[in-house]
Write an enzyme that holds these catalytic residues in place. Structure first.
Site, PDB file in Angstrom:
ATOM      1  N   ARG A 151       0.843  -1.192   0.000  1.00 61.86           N
ATOM      2  CA  ARG A 151       0.000   0.000   0.000  1.00 61.86           C
ATOM      3  C   ARG A 151       0.879   1.243   0.000  1.00 61.86           C
ATOM      4  NH1 ARG A 151      -4.039  -0.994   4.657  1.00 61.86           N
ATOM      5  NH2 ARG A 151      -2.035  -1.453   5.567  1.00 61.86           N
ATOM      6  N   GLY A 189       3.981  -9.605  16.729  1.00 52.27           N
ATOM      7  CA  GLY A 189       3.489  -9.950  15.386  1.00 52.27           C
ATOM      8  C   GLY A 189       2.548 -11.138  15.363  1.00 52.27           C
ATOM      9  N   GLU A 242      -3.850 -10.420  14.924  1.00 49.60           N
ATOM     10  CA  GLU A 242      -4.427  -9.916  13.671  1.00 49.60           C
ATOM     11  C   GLU A 242      -4.410  -8.380  13.691  1.00 49.60           C
ATOM     12  OE1 GLU A 242      -5.470 -11.990  11.076  1.00 49.60           O
ATOM     13  OE2 GLU A 242      -4.367 -13.281  12.402  1.00 49.60           O
ATOM     14  N   LYS A 298     -10.481 -20.826  11.442  1.00 41.14           N
ATOM     15  CA  LYS A 298      -9.560 -21.930  11.130  1.00 41.14           C
ATOM     16  C   LYS A 298     -10.281 -23.271  11.269  1.00 41.14           C
ATOM     17  CE  LYS A 298      -5.554 -19.222  12.606  1.00 41.14           C
ATOM     18  NZ  LYS A 298      -4.867 -18.717  13.798  1.00 41.14           N
TER      19      LYS A 298
HETATM   20  P1  NAP Z   1       0.284  -7.034   8.222  1.00 38.42           P
HETATM   21  O1  NAP Z   1       1.538  -7.087   9.003  1.00 38.42           O
HETATM   22  O2  NAP Z   1      -0.767  -6.070   8.593  1.00 38.42           O
HETATM   23  O3  NAP Z   1       0.699  -6.803   6.696  1.00 38.42           O
HETATM   24  C1  NAP Z   1      -0.241  -6.530   5.694  1.00 38.42           C
HETATM   25  C2  NAP Z   1       0.491  -6.141   4.437  1.00 38.42           C
HETATM   26  O4  NAP Z   1      -0.474  -5.996   3.397  1.00 38.42           O
HETATM   27  C3  NAP Z   1       1.242  -4.820   4.517  1.00 38.42           C
HETATM   28  O5  NAP Z   1       2.467  -4.933   3.810  1.00 38.42           O
HETATM   29  C4  NAP Z   1       0.311  -3.813   3.809  1.00 38.42           C
HETATM   30  O6  NAP Z   1       0.991  -2.820   3.076  1.00 38.42           O
HETATM   31  C5  NAP Z   1      -0.346  -4.706   2.800  1.00 38.42           C
HETATM   32  N1  NAP Z   1      -1.694  -4.245   2.480  1.00 38.42           N
HETATM   33  C6  NAP Z   1      -2.763  -4.192   3.297  1.00 38.42           C
HETATM   34  N2  NAP Z   1      -3.838  -3.707   2.626  1.00 38.42           N
HETATM   35  C7  NAP Z   1      -3.410  -3.433   1.380  1.00 38.42           C
HETATM   36  C8  NAP Z   1      -4.026  -2.916   0.233  1.00 38.42           C
HETATM   37  N3  NAP Z   1      -5.317  -2.594   0.228  1.00 38.42           N
HETATM   38  N4  NAP Z   1      -3.288  -2.769  -0.886  1.00 38.42           N
HETATM   39  C9  NAP Z   1      -1.979  -3.118  -0.910  1.00 38.42           C
HETATM   40  N5  NAP Z   1      -1.332  -3.639   0.161  1.00 38.42           N
HETATM   41  C10 NAP Z   1      -2.043  -3.785   1.282  1.00 38.42           C
HETATM   42  O7  NAP Z   1      -0.431  -8.477   8.229  1.00 38.42           O
HETATM   43  P2  NAP Z   1       0.240  -9.904   8.509  1.00 38.42           P
HETATM   44  O8  NAP Z   1       0.299 -10.147   9.976  1.00 38.42           O
HETATM   45  O9  NAP Z   1       1.452 -10.068   7.683  1.00 38.42           O
HETATM   46  O10 NAP Z   1      -0.930 -10.858   7.984  1.00 38.42           O
HETATM   47  C11 NAP Z   1      -1.128 -11.098   6.618  1.00 38.42           C
HETATM   48  C12 NAP Z   1      -2.073 -12.273   6.465  1.00 38.42           C
HETATM   49  O11 NAP Z   1      -1.491 -13.444   7.067  1.00 38.42           O
HETATM   50  C13 NAP Z   1      -3.437 -12.114   7.134  1.00 38.42           C
HETATM   51  O12 NAP Z   1      -4.410 -12.759   6.356  1.00 38.42           O
HETATM   52  C14 NAP Z   1      -3.262 -12.862   8.460  1.00 38.42           C
HETATM   53  O13 NAP Z   1      -4.486 -13.332   8.981  1.00 38.42           O
HETATM   54  C15 NAP Z   1      -2.393 -14.002   8.007  1.00 38.42           C
HETATM   55  N6  NAP Z   1      -1.622 -14.648   9.055  1.00 38.42           N
HETATM   56  C16 NAP Z   1      -0.862 -13.891   9.902  1.00 38.42           C
HETATM   57  C17 NAP Z   1      -0.096 -14.531  10.859  1.00 38.42           C
HETATM   58  C18 NAP Z   1       0.751 -13.769  11.840  1.00 38.42           C
HETATM   59  O14 NAP Z   1       1.292 -14.391  12.752  1.00 38.42           O
HETATM   60  N7  NAP Z   1       0.913 -12.455  11.673  1.00 38.42           N
HETATM   61  C19 NAP Z   1      -0.106 -15.929  10.951  1.00 38.42           C
HETATM   62  C20 NAP Z   1      -0.898 -16.658  10.044  1.00 38.42           C
HETATM   63  C21 NAP Z   1      -1.642 -16.004   9.112  1.00 38.42           C
HETATM   64  P3  NAP Z   1       1.841  -1.656   3.801  1.00 38.42           P
HETATM   65  O15 NAP Z   1       2.993  -2.385   4.430  1.00 38.42           O
HETATM   66  O16 NAP Z   1       2.263  -0.769   2.708  1.00 38.42           O
HETATM   67  O17 NAP Z   1       0.922  -1.042   4.801  1.00 38.42           O
HETATM   68  N1  HSE Z   2      -3.491 -13.989  14.884  1.00 38.43           N
HETATM   69  C1  HSE Z   2      -3.273 -15.373  14.594  1.00 38.43           C
HETATM   70  C2  HSE Z   2      -2.960 -16.103  15.869  1.00 38.43           C
HETATM   71  C3  HSE Z   2      -2.140 -15.518  13.623  1.00 38.43           C
HETATM   72  O1  HSE Z   2      -2.629 -15.465  16.866  1.00 38.43           O
HETATM   73  O2  HSE Z   2      -3.052 -17.332  15.876  1.00 38.43           O
HETATM   74  C4  HSE Z   2      -1.996 -16.936  13.122  1.00 38.43           C
HETATM   75  O3  HSE Z   2      -3.059 -17.277  12.289  1.00 38.43           O
END
Ligand code: NAP
Ligand code: HSE
Length: 437
Positions: free
Chosen positions: A48, A189, A192, A207
């Site tokens: 973004r 990290g 959500e 999930k």
């Molecule tokens: P995050 O840290 O918030 O990162 C989101 C990324 O997506 C950022 O780089 C953001 O860009 C980009 N983004 C968001 N909206 C956008 C848009 N409209 N257009 C273009 N780019 C956009 O999220 P995350 O923790 O990595 O999670 C990502 C996914 O993985 C989610 O579905 C989450 O549920 C899943 N997940 C996360 C974890 C975990 O432990 N974090 C574990 C399993 C699954 P900018 O950087 O430019 O803002």
């Molecule tokens: N927010 C999620 C958790 C990330 O804490 O399990 C992994 O899906």
């Protein structure tokens, strides 16, 4: 090596997970090439805000903001790592329609739109890989879909939300306040973008619907089964459970029950001597019971940058090798077989932990016992310690009173809940948690 062309990836999202994926692909490229049979190359990284400082150094010229790049002919796979369901859904549809495979970690998206997206993939002869969407770095999707494919799955019992498990561990073992534990989970990290999804049980329930579809062919939506989060608990509840020989865990369960599928996601009392009770911090554990293999346990980090990125990159390797394209069309994601119907919530039968803040006056315990008795709920044991807590300004003092019930149905409990809501011997913050086993 059969296919020397690199697998070319458009990475959409470079946040916690996306930058972890980029790091692994860039830092472990030789090892990955060996295991994948070819290179895996990031051809674009779409974000973004392109001016943001990233904790990964990307090759020149691949950072971008336009989703048009998804359709570029040099892209083989779209890796959706932005989260949310609206834009993320559009990205996945755009990728599949442009004949790209998709890798996603997005459980909210698959829970809400999985049906439509899996069908679109099938129609276009493309594959959706989603190992990272359930239990972070723990290979449970592969376990259920491949390694246990010989089995009719009997039950899945799981800790699926790392954030909740981390908060519960911090509160009980390190005396951290609930608010501080939430903010530590965000800093690490695990949480959500909206941590409410973690603490109110939504993330774990999403999930569970993915696992239910994979293991039982049943498509469930969140409104089909009981869901409760850890946000209703007090430290005192964790301590009462401890005193009674239990740990409280946010437990997601899908199990066969007389021709139906029983589903629920709730903080649950688990006997301390069971493996699930010992799972701490952001670790997840999934007990999968198959008719041939018996019980198996999958465990590991369920959240966080590198564990989740590990699952995403494994999906990319599966696509590079060509394994995922072979197995995806054979998964029961389209309801080819008879799905198990969902057991109506009222018929779910369990023992319960009930915690009341009761006014310390004559007749209180008998009022509670009478209401439970009116609904056929039998008391197994109770605890009332001899101390008082603040009663929010009212004259009578208030004491915690804990009841453990014998097995009863959710329907009976719901009927009792209605009567308890009008009982003037207790405060309205009555808590009811199921007991496992
Ligand atoms: P995050 O840290 O918030 O990162 C989101 C990324 O997506 C950022 O780089 C953001 O860009 C980009 N983004 C968001 N909206 C956008 C848009 N409209 N257009 C273009 N780019 C956009 O999220 P995350 O923790 O990595 O999670 C990502 C996914 O993985 C989610 O579905 C989450 O549920 C899943 N997940 C996360 C974890 C975990 O432990 N974090 C574990 C399993 C699954 P900018 O950087 O430019 O803002
Ligand atoms: N927010 C999620 C958790 C990330 O804490 O399990 C992994 O899906």
């Amino acid at each position: 090596m059969a296919n020397q062309q690199p697998l070319r990836v458009a990475l959409v999202g470079l946040g916690t997970v996306g930058s972890g994926v980029a790091k692994i692909l860039l830092e472990n490229s030789e090892h990955i090439k060996q295991r994948a049979g070819r290179e895996i190359e990031i051809v674009s990284a779409i974000v973004r805000d392109p001016t943001k400082t990233r904790n990964v150094k990307l090759p020149e010229g691949i950072l971008a903001t336009s989703f048009d790049l998804i359709e570029a002919p040099e892209v083989d796979v779209v890796c959706e790592l932005i989260g949310g369901t609206t834009t993320a859904g559009d990205i996945v549809r755009q990728g599949l329609t442009a004949n790209k495979h998709v890798v996603t970690a997005n459980k909210a998206l698959l829970c809400e739109q999985g049906d439509e997206l899996f069908q679109l993939a099938q129609q276009n002869g493309k594959t959706i890989c989603f190992e990272a969407a359930v239990a972070g770095g723990v290979p449970v999707i592969d376990g259920v879909a491949q390694s246990l494919a010989a089995n009719k799955i009997q039950s899945i019992k799981a800790i699926l939300n790392g954030t909740s498990n981390y908060i519960l561990t911090e509160m009980l073992d390190h005396n951290t306040s609930y608010e501080d534990a939430v903010s530590k989970a965000q800093d690490k990290g695990y949480a959500e973008a909206d941590p409410k999804m973690d603490v109110d049980g939504t993330d774990a329930a999403q999930k569970l619907t993915i696992l239910a579809q994979l293991a039982f062919g049943t498509k469930a939506s969140l409104s089909d089964f009981p869901r409760q989060g850890i946000d209703e608990l007090n430290l005192a509840d964790l301590k009462y459970a401890d005193e009674l020989g239990y740990r409280v865990k946010l437990l997601a369960i899908a199990r066969r029950n007389n021709g139906f599928l029983e589903l629920h996601t709730q903080p649950t009392l688990i006997r301390k001597n069971l493996p699930m009770a010992a799972v701490y911090d952001a670790y997840n554990m999934i007990e999968v019971e198959g008719d041939a293999v018996g019980k198996t346990w999958f465990a590991g980090m369920g959240a966080g940058q590198m564990p989740t990125a590990s699952a995403v990159v494994s999906d990319l390797i599966d696509l590079a090798v060509g394994r995922a394209q072979q197995t995806f069309p054979l998964l029961d994601l389209w309801g080819q077989s008879e799905p198990l119907p969902i057991l109506p919530a009222e018929k779910i039968e369990r023992k319960y932990y009930l915690r009341f803040h009761a006014f310390d006056q004559p007749g209180t315990i008998s009022s509670i016992a009478t209401i439970l008795g009116n609904h056929g709920i039998s008391i197994a044991s109770c605890i009332q310690h001899d101390f008082e807590i603040q009663s929010g300004g009212s004259a009578a003092s208030v004491v915690p009173f804990v009841v453990m019930t014998h097995a009863t149905t959710e329907g009976q409990m719901r009927a009792a809940d209605e009567e308890l809501a009008n009982c003037n011997a207790i405060q309205p913050d009555y808590l009811r948690l199921p007991i496992q086993g």
